[in-house]
Every structure is written in structure tokens, then in C-alpha cells.
Design an enzyme around this catalytic site. Sequence first.
Site, short mmCIF file in Angstrom:
data_model
loop_
_atom_site.label_atom_id
_atom_site.label_comp_id
_atom_site.label_asym_id
_atom_site.label_seq_id
_atom_site.Cartn_x
_atom_site.Cartn_y
_atom_site.Cartn_z
CB CYS A 85 -0.95 -0.01 1.19
SG CYS A 85 -0.12 -0.04 2.78
CG HIS B 34 -6.90 10.96 28.97
ND1 HIS B 34 -5.81 10.37 29.57
CD2 HIS B 34 -6.52 12.24 28.68
CE1 HIS B 34 -4.82 11.25 29.64
NE2 HIS B 34 -5.24 12.39 29.11
#
Length: 635
Positions: free
Chosen positions: A404, A543
Site C-alpha cells: 500500500c 483518555h
Amino acid sequence: MFSFLQKIGKSLMFPIATLPAAALLLRFGQDDMLGIPFLSAAGAGIIDNLAIIFAIGIAFGLAHDSNGGAALAGAIAYLVLTSAIVTINDSINMGVFAGILSGIVGGLLYNKFYDVKFPAWLAFFGGRRFVPIITAAAMTVLAGLFGYAWPPIQGIIDGAGDWILNAGMFGVGAYGFLNRLLLPTGLHHVINTIVWFDFGTFTDANGEVVRGEINRFLKGDPTAGPFLSGFFPIMMFGLPAACLAIYATAKKERKAIVGGMLFSIAFTSFLTGITEPIEFSFMFLSPVLYIVHAMLTGVSMMVAYALDIHHGFGFSAGAIDYVLNFGLAQNPLMLLVMGAGTGAIYFGIFYFLIIKLDLKTPGREDEDMENGNADTGNTGNDIRAYHTIEALGGSSNITAVDYCTTRLRLTVKDADKVSEKDLKRHGAMGLMKINKTNVQVVIGTAVEFLADAMQKRLANGNPAPESLEVPVEETTAAPELVKELRMGDFEMPIDGEIIELSQVPDKVFAKAMMGPGFGIIPSGGTLHSPVDGRVVTLFPSKHAIGIETDTGIEILIHVGLDTVKLNGEGFEALVEQGQLVQRGDALLKLDLAYLEANAPSAVTPIIFTNLAGQELEMLKKGKQNQGTDSILKIQ
């Protein structure tokens, strides 16, 4: 829109793939063949239910993970639509359009709601179980709208169909030309679906109304076939003759190489009507030939119409369908006469244009185009390819090589034989073992050249080069990776609304103290990787996550503001630090309701922390779906 239509065109191949079986059963059961009603009924079971098959197939094809839940949603959408709409107007007959619309709605709603979360007392109905529910509700609303909106649309479609069907040679010629012209885009399936399965009506012996050129032909409609007949001379004779012209004009030393390939694809076209291998062999190398081919297809359709030939197929216009449906056809022998003339015309025109315009068809490529950097001497790519193959366990361990933007994507026999240490010694930046037979090696933007050199070496068994040292002129320090992101290299990581960085309610982020970027007001429950790269930081509180792209760009994704204080509540990590990820891979599961209730803001800044001199340009704003590309670019 073009990309979306391509996806629909691709999805249509699922239901279309059922037609050969249906055609065989339906045809063999007819009185003029085996005379077994049981077989005809079995084939009719597919033909008569194409609309719901389309709904299932399109929804399945549009689903981001090809999950069966999307197929169920498509079926439910169709059943709700068709059952409800006739209570408003019992004359409505949407045909395969009902299936196409239902499949699109089912697939899109699946992608939107497959991971939706509800409170604990409703949790059973969350996720994929919610998709059929929301689909039924949406289609109920659409059924109400289409109950009043569809009759005039149906009148326009029927009028257009009647015009095309009654436009004589011009109508069939225009269809034949567009059918081939749209093949490279995949959009030919869309017009085929309309013509083959919706245009025209016929009432069979049982009083059932049948729609579409293929269905009507197979059910015995004597007027059906003009939109199918003209394909037979092209696929059985014209394109094989084009292969002969390509072979005849190939360079003498290249004929042996291309001859076998051309014979194989020509015979495939003649026997089965599968023409893509031939068409793709020249449509991009020589577009002028492809335009001529599309025009000749239109001409063939017009000539077949003028000769009053009615023949059809269940799969494609090859010899198998020609013989199989011979008993249903009108003037089928004229197709052989047409075929002889079509073959001569194709050979003459292709031969003349290839020679006159010096077109680079297979076997006529310039030497540098054929060989590229294949001089298997002491070039840097060649030597690196040798070492890379050896680090992958040798040529005997490699089954297939693909790539890719920045990675080698390899199929191997045994992933345990791959040495990450040796790969990195010869320039690889990382290794990801997907499973026992699939691995990915991060190379960088030069991956294309390495892959080409590897493929050429593998074809020869990877012999050792004359020298294992990189030539002096190429022995330079590896240049620093260009920190660049093209438009298609970055995808929206989560459903939500894009906002400017200055709108993020945190001064550190808003003033770009950590770097440029943008914010997202999330509405989805799963954060996905926007790029190909490596997870370099995963905070213990989950987070925030840091990703480095294969080209060295560092990205910080900070979910919500002050969410570090939640100590991981509301987050579920789906990756590990150091893990290689691809665009679209799931990174974090979010309890968005919990975050919105317990954090100052759920706004998620996306920050590029190490851009020096590069310019970040935002290309889209507002609400975007996860997976949407061309969000931004960095130069």
C-alpha cells in the site's frame, strides 16, 4: 457521490452472481429442454425474488465489516417498504428499485448504529440488535413518503423505459455504448440493473407480471432480447479478434510471452462472456482503443436490432449462454454471421490503430517501461530486496507480495520464519504479524520500488547479487522522512462534527501550543485510527493516544477535556502501546454518555505535534462520518 455509486455497483455483484444458477435451472426446466417443471420453479424462485435478493446483497456489500446483520437489515427494509407502500396506493410497483433502496438504507444504517450503546436496562437492544429496529422505523417513514412520491416517479421511469425500448436502433445503440464506457468505473452495473431487471413488462402464462429484459426473455416474452442480442458478436468474436490483433502487433521477441495470456483471456471471453480481462489489458494503456470498442458495441447492438435478432443470457453473452438459450431465441444463427463480420472489423481496426498510433498494447511496451528498475545488478533496491526476502524466510516462504502507501503486505507460509531483527537491519521500520500466514512490513514511501524489485527477484528464485554491499553512490544516510499527508491518507477517526482548533474550550489546545490540528465534537462510540502508523503512546488513563505515521508525523488524539481525572472510566482500550495500526482500526471504545456527564467537555482535539515548516490545510468541516477521507492534508 462517484465513490458511493462505485460501492453500490460493486455490491450489485452479490445478487447478480445468483443469475447463472437461476438461468440454468429455469432454462433446463422448459418443455423444449428437459421438461421438468420442478427445475423451472427452482430457477423462478430466484428470478421472481430478485428485489429482496438485491436488498440483502447491497446491504451486505455496503456494510463496513460485511456482517450478516446488515443483510438482515436490508431484508427487513424491503419487507417493511413493500408491505406498507401498497396500503397507500396498490398500483405501485417499485420493482428492483425497492430492493436497491432498501439495501442502501439497511447498509448505511448498519454502519451508523452497529455499535450504539444504551443504558443497562435497554442494553439488550444495543449494538447490532438495534439496526433492524431503526431500519424498520426508517423504512416506515420512507414508505409513507414514497406512497405519494413514487407514482409520478414510476410514470417517468416507465416513460423513459418505453422511450428507450421503442427508440429502435438508437435506444439499443446508446445502451450498448454506455454499458462498455462505464465499465472502468463499475457504474455499468447500475444501468444494467435497470435495463435487465426493471424496463419493460410481460405477463406470463400464470398471469404474473415480469419486469426487465433478462427476466422477460427467460420467461418467454417474444419481444425481449434486443438489449442483449448485440453483446454476443462482441464477446464471442470481437474481443477475441482484438486479442489476435494485439498479438499480431506485439514485438517479435515478446510474442511468446504475451501469446499465452492473450489466448487464455480470448477463450474465456468466447466461452463465458467474461470480457474484463481483455478490456482491462488495454483500456488504460490505450484509451482510444477502448472508446472505439465502446462505439463498436453500440453499433453491434444496433445491427442486431435491425436484423430482428432476439437472444438473451442469464449470465453473459458467451458461447455457453448462446447454446443454452438457443431454443428461446429468434434468428440466433444470424449472430454467427454478425460475429464473423464483427471479428474481422475488430481485427482490422485494432491492428491499424495500434500500428498507426504506436499504441503501447501488451507486447509493445518500451523496454524501460517493461523492465523498470529490473536491472538485477548492484542497485540499492535490488540488494535491499534480496535481504528483505531472506529476512522473510526466503523465497520459498513467500506466497504473495503486495503493498500500500507505506507497507509491504505479504502472504507467507509460516510467519514464524520472518525475522523482525533482520528486516530492521535492512531498513524496515516495523513488522506486524496479522496471523500465521499474513505479515505487514513498514517500509515508508519507497515501498513501491522495493516491492517491484522483490517481485522480479522472486520470479527468479532470489539469486544472490554480485555484491551484497549497496553501491557507493547509494550509500548515503537515509533521508529524513518527508512529513507529508496526502488527502486520502487521513480519515475521520470517529463520527462527529469537525470544529476549528480555536473553538476547543481549552487554551493550551486552542492556541496551538502543542501544535496545529482541529477538534471533533464526537457522536460515535468508537475511536478509529485515522492513519497507518504505530501506537507510540497509550496513557494509563486511556483518555489519550499518540500515533506516529509511517512517514514520521506524530498525532495526539485527546478524547475530551480533563478526562485524565476519570482514571480510565468510560474508556476501553482496543490496542496496545507499540502496536501497528491501519486506517480504520478501532483504538478505543467510548462511553460517550458517561464522558459528557463527568468531564468538562467531550470535544476531542486532534493535534499534530512535530510539524516543522509543514502546512496543515483543513479540507472539510461540519458533521462527518467515521472513515470519511480527504479531511485534511499536510505539505
